[in-house]
Design a protein around this motif. Structure first.
Motif, PDB file in Angstrom:
ATOM      1  N   ASP A 125       9.697   4.939   6.114  1.00 16.28           N
ATOM      2  CA  ASP A 125       9.322   5.565   4.854  1.00 16.28           C
ATOM      3  C   ASP A 125      10.523   5.463   3.924  1.00 16.28           C
ATOM      4  O   ASP A 125      11.591   6.012   4.212  1.00 16.28           O
ATOM      5  CB  ASP A 125       8.941   7.034   5.081  1.00 16.28           C
ATOM      6  CG  ASP A 125       8.366   7.698   3.839  1.00 16.28           C
ATOM      7  OD1 ASP A 125       8.839   7.395   2.719  1.00 16.28           O
ATOM      8  OD2 ASP A 125       7.467   8.543   3.969  1.00 16.28           O
ATOM      9  N   GLN A 140      -4.958  -1.273   4.235  1.00 17.73           N
ATOM     10  CA  GLN A 140      -3.640  -0.665   4.134  1.00 17.73           C
ATOM     11  C   GLN A 140      -2.911  -0.432   5.457  1.00 17.73           C
ATOM     12  O   GLN A 140      -1.687  -0.326   5.461  1.00 17.73           O
ATOM     13  CB  GLN A 140      -3.750   0.653   3.368  1.00 17.73           C
ATOM     14  CG  GLN A 140      -4.630   1.700   4.011  1.00 17.73           C
ATOM     15  CD  GLN A 140      -4.675   2.990   3.213  1.00 17.73           C
ATOM     16  OE1 GLN A 140      -3.700   3.350   2.572  1.00 17.73           O
ATOM     17  NE2 GLN A 140      -5.798   3.683   3.249  1.00 17.73           N
ATOM     18  N   TYR A 141      -3.625  -0.363   6.557  1.00 16.14           N
ATOM     19  CA  TYR A 141      -2.949  -0.083   7.828  1.00 16.14           C
ATOM     20  C   TYR A 141      -2.778  -1.330   8.696  1.00 16.14           C
ATOM     21  O   TYR A 141      -2.283  -1.235   9.819  1.00 16.14           O
ATOM     22  CB  TYR A 141      -3.721   0.977   8.617  1.00 16.14           C
ATOM     23  CG  TYR A 141      -3.780   2.317   7.907  1.00 16.14           C
ATOM     24  CD1 TYR A 141      -2.656   3.135   7.829  1.00 16.14           C
ATOM     25  CD2 TYR A 141      -4.952   2.756   7.290  1.00 16.14           C
ATOM     26  CE1 TYR A 141      -2.693   4.355   7.177  1.00 16.14           C
ATOM     27  CE2 TYR A 141      -5.001   3.980   6.630  1.00 16.14           C
ATOM     28  CZ  TYR A 141      -3.865   4.770   6.579  1.00 16.14           C
ATOM     29  OH  TYR A 141      -3.907   5.985   5.928  1.00 16.14           O
ATOM     30  N   HIS A 150       0.834  -1.204   0.000  1.00 17.37           N
ATOM     31  CA  HIS A 150       0.000   0.000   0.000  1.00 17.37           C
ATOM     32  C   HIS A 150       0.875   1.263   0.000  1.00 17.37           C
ATOM     33  O   HIS A 150       2.099   1.184   0.004  1.00 17.37           O
ATOM     34  CB  HIS A 150      -0.923  -0.011   1.221  1.00 17.37           C
ATOM     35  CG  HIS A 150      -1.698  -1.290   1.367  1.00 17.37           C
ATOM     36  ND1 HIS A 150      -2.677  -1.679   0.491  1.00 17.37           N
ATOM     37  CD2 HIS A 150      -1.603  -2.290   2.291  1.00 17.37           C
ATOM     38  CE1 HIS A 150      -3.180  -2.844   0.862  1.00 17.37           C
ATOM     39  NE2 HIS A 150      -2.539  -3.239   1.955  1.00 17.37           N
ATOM     40  N   HIS A 151       0.223   2.424   0.030  1.00 14.84           N
ATOM     41  CA  HIS A 151       0.911   3.721   0.126  1.00 14.84           C
ATOM     42  C   HIS A 151       1.950   3.877  -0.997  1.00 14.84           C
ATOM     43  O   HIS A 151       3.064   4.370  -0.765  1.00 14.84           O
ATOM     44  CB  HIS A 151       1.595   3.883   1.486  1.00 14.84           C
ATOM     45  CG  HIS A 151       0.733   3.508   2.657  1.00 14.84           C
ATOM     46  ND1 HIS A 151      -0.338   4.271   3.055  1.00 14.84           N
ATOM     47  CD2 HIS A 151       0.765   2.443   3.500  1.00 14.84           C
ATOM     48  CE1 HIS A 151      -0.927   3.691   4.102  1.00 14.84           C
ATOM     49  NE2 HIS A 151      -0.273   2.578   4.379  1.00 14.84           N
ATOM     50  N   GLN A 185       6.362   2.211   2.185  1.00 14.98           N
ATOM     51  CA  GLN A 185       6.520   1.845   3.591  1.00 14.98           C
ATOM     52  C   GLN A 185       7.009   0.413   3.744  1.00 14.98           C
ATOM     53  O   GLN A 185       6.572  -0.488   3.029  1.00 14.98           O
ATOM     54  CB  GLN A 185       5.190   2.022   4.339  1.00 14.98           C
ATOM     55  CG  GLN A 185       4.734   3.472   4.453  1.00 14.98           C
ATOM     56  CD  GLN A 185       3.536   3.641   5.361  1.00 14.98           C
ATOM     57  OE1 GLN A 185       3.164   2.740   6.120  1.00 14.98           O
ATOM     58  NE2 GLN A 185       2.914   4.812   5.291  1.00 14.98           N
TER      59      GLN A 185
END
Length: 359
Positions: A185, A213-214, A167-168, A172
């Motif tokens: 990051d 995603q988290y 994700h992101h 990450q």
């Protein structure tokens, strides 16, 4: 699904490529020689099915370092090539070295993690207390260090495992060292979250939920599997305590994230249904408009309680510690497990559960 479910694992100085012919229930094996040293970790490129990375022991002066390198297997052995010679008549093949990832100044490499999407040119290696981001140049023939960061604190801090989030926009990465989980990051190589004392003992493995995603899962030597929301890491969202010894490996199903596999030193593989924290906590949703008159639900069926988390099955085919579990990338209902004694076991999600999820 013939020849579309390859399993790659290392045996001393060899890598075995396993092709599983699902229709005929036949396993074919090919051997690749890995002459540079004993293998401790393998990871396959998600972008190029013929490329993989290994971490291996290499004697250096009076000590042994764990180095890392990227390799290409022979074209005829790549998954999906539909060439599976019989074991007894198949000679050992040689890997082609593409590039080294080790920088001896950073110490021994624990693992190599590939960027989950993209062109397969970015990898991260975890070497002692350093997280190193590499750019693989044309044809992976050279690795250029693009960024790095280090653990800071008292004592001999060392990474044990890591996982790159899908994700992101793949910016990450999560890592484990001792009992701590950290998020990084990759653009700035800076820490973005930290879960101290995530487990009571060493954290062994991590995996990201492919659909939420988290959400991150972890396992460790405290015999527990924990699920985290990285936006609030004060407490785990859920904890499983089904194993009786160290939990070495945990994996989300790539398609149906309520299915979670774990492997442990108790010699068992456990398949759990974590539906309450999945992307479909109320099961497979079907619009009433999509139902025919004959399929129209009764009022009492519409008000049923959501499915509950549970252990679906416990697999006890292994006689030694299970060090790795993983799902097939070709068939979401197929998974494999590998134990210390070299036994590889391939299993399927129970048919009843499969149809319950789909229907």
């Amino acid at each position: 699904m013939e020849d579309d479910a390859p399993v790659i694992y290392g045996l001393e100085f060899q890598i075995h490529i396993i092709d599983f012919d699902d229709e005929n229930n036949i396993i074919n094996k090919n051997v690749l020689l890995h002459q540079v040293g004993e293998i401790w970790h393998i990871s396959a490129s998600p972008a190029d099915k013929g490329v993989l990375a290994t971490c291996y022991n290499k004697p250096s002066d009076s000590k042994v370092l764990t180095c890392a390198a990227v390799w290409r297997m022979p074209k005829e052995l790549e998954p999906g090539s539909h060439e599976s010679p019989d074991d007894s008549s198949s000679p050992a093949h040689t890997l082609e070295l593409l590039c080294h990832l080790d920088d001896t100044a950073h110490g021994s490499v624990a693992c190599v993690v590939w960027e989950p999407t993209g062109d397969g040119r970015r990898v991260i290696s975890l070497a002692d207390s350093h997280i190193l981001l590499w750019d693989l140049q044309e044809s992976s023939s050279q690795a250029v260090l693009a960024g790095s960061a280090s653990l800071e604190g008292k004592g001999q801090l060392k990474f044990t495992s890591g996982r790159w989030s899908p994700h992101h926009t793949c910016t990450q990465v999560a890592t484990a060292n001792d009992t701590t989980i950290r998020g990084w990051d990759t653009r700035s190589m800076s820490q973005i979250y930290c879960i101290e004392n995530a487990h009571g003992q060493l954290v062994r493995d991590l995996d990201f939920n492919p659909n939420k995603q988290y959400y991150l899962t972890s396992c460790g030597d405290d015999c527990k599997v924990k699920f985290w929301d990285t936006r609030n890491v004060t407490e785990p969202v859920k904890t499983l305590e089904e194993h009786s010894h160290w939990v070495w490996s945990v994996r989300y199903n790539h398609s149906h994230d309520q299915l979670v596999l774990t492997g442990s030193s108790d010699s068992r593989v456990i398949l759990s249904n974590m539906v309450s924290i999945s992307s479909e906590p109320f099961g497979h949703l079907v619009d009433d408009d999509d139902l025919s008159d004959q399929e129209e639900r009764r009022p009492e069926e519409k008000s049923q309680e959501p499915p509950q988390d549970s252990v679906i099955a416990t697999y006890e085919e292994h006689e030694d510690s299970v060090y790795a579990v993983d799902w097939s990338s070709a068939d979401p209902w197929l998974f494999a497990s590998l134990s210390y004694d070299g036994r590889l076991v391939i299993n399927r999600v129970p048919r009843a559960l499969k149809y319950h999820i789909l229907l």
